[in-house]
Design an enzyme around this catalytic site. Sequence first.
Site, PDB file in Angstrom:
ATOM      1  CG  ASN A   9      -9.553  -1.955  -0.571  1.00  0.00           C
ATOM      2  OD1 ASN A   9     -10.706  -1.793  -0.960  1.00  0.00           O
ATOM      3  ND2 ASN A   9      -8.960  -1.132   0.282  1.00  0.00           N
ATOM      4  CE  LYS A  11      -7.254   1.332  -1.873  1.00  0.00           C
ATOM      5  NZ  LYS A  11      -6.106   2.199  -1.653  1.00  0.00           N
ATOM      6  CG  HIS A  99      -8.049   1.240   3.842  1.00  0.00           C
ATOM      7  ND1 HIS A  99      -7.628   2.461   3.365  1.00  0.00           N
ATOM      8  CD2 HIS A  99      -7.413   0.304   3.083  1.00  0.00           C
ATOM      9  CE1 HIS A  99      -6.787   2.268   2.364  1.00  0.00           C
ATOM     10  NE2 HIS A  99      -6.640   0.974   2.170  1.00  0.00           N
ATOM     11  CD  GLU A 101      -7.617   4.662   0.423  1.00  0.00           C
ATOM     12  OE1 GLU A 101      -8.640   4.016   0.124  1.00  0.00           O
ATOM     13  OE2 GLU A 101      -6.523   4.493  -0.152  1.00  0.00           O
ATOM     14  CD  GLU A 171      -3.453  -1.461   3.180  1.00  0.00           C
ATOM     15  OE1 GLU A 171      -3.408  -2.083   2.111  1.00  0.00           O
ATOM     16  OE2 GLU A 171      -4.333  -0.616   3.420  1.00  0.00           O
ATOM     17  N   GLY A 177      -0.947   3.645  -3.041  1.00  0.00           N
ATOM     18  CA  GLY A 177      -1.291   4.346  -4.280  1.00  0.00           C
ATOM     19  C   GLY A 177      -0.193   5.262  -4.790  1.00  0.00           C
ATOM     20  CB  SER A 217       2.948   0.648  -4.181  1.00  0.00           C
ATOM     21  OG  SER A 217       2.337   1.918  -4.177  1.00  0.00           O
ATOM     22  N   GLY A 239      -4.612  -0.902  -6.311  1.00  0.00           N
ATOM     23  CA  GLY A 239      -4.596  -0.672  -7.758  1.00  0.00           C
ATOM     24  C   GLY A 239      -4.380  -1.921  -8.603  1.00  0.00           C
TER      25      GLY A 239
END
Length: 257
Positions: A9, A11, A99, A101, A171, A177, A217, A239
Amino acid sequence: MRKNIVAANWKMNKNHPEAIELIQSILFSQIPKKTSTFHQVIIATPYLYLREAVLLSQDFPHLYIAAQNCHHQSMGAYTGEIAAQQLESIGVTHVIIGHSERRAYFNEIDEVLLQKIKQALQHHLIPLFCCGEPLEIREANTHLEYIQTQLANTVFQLNPKDFSNIIIAYEPIWAIGTGQTATVAQAQEVHAFIRKLITDKFGTDIAENTSILYGGSCNAQNASSLFAQKDIDGGLIGGASLIAKDFETIVLSNTTQ
Ligand code: 13P
């Protein structure tokens, strides 16, 4: 048999040259050589690069391109939005839905997420549906109930045939993150719980065939111990998916499970 899946992902990261370079690094890595019909590698780029990513990856049989979201209506006057049918028309095969976010910053509630899931399925996109608890829920030790409610309000509203097209990603929000990965035991506990809920709702066959991914992470160092767990079928990587070498390591650690 359920598939081992690693999904990236991206993002809202990478400009156009960087995005193309990253896709090409993945295509020319060991990933295409080491993946088989038991694996899927999914790359969720920003909308802007989806068509180019689809064209670049079309000769790579186990590589799929995903959107990070879609709108909950089929078309119309929704300025700035993208519909599932538009994604389907450019060759996108998967879409991330729910998600944390999107839930937090764009107020996406379960009712809307269920509409998005239905739009995606109607247009032959595979939803990669995210669930997971915030820190205060984890600290109160009510995370299992919280996740059960998230699923009950969304994917558990589907009929068994539709549900069997869903990929689930667990998640935990406190791990996204932050560098604070869930421990292997914490992740396995929730994955086994989700699979048990699926068994109770849809039966053993569907539960055993549902891929449940871990996200938060997950990186080149910890992926293999997470993926070795019985109920962890791969990862949804933020990330670490932006660094070609790290993403390759993560994918390859899932091909040896
Ligand atoms: P990180 O891997 O950066 O923690 O992000 C996880 C995530 O949100 C993937 O969807």
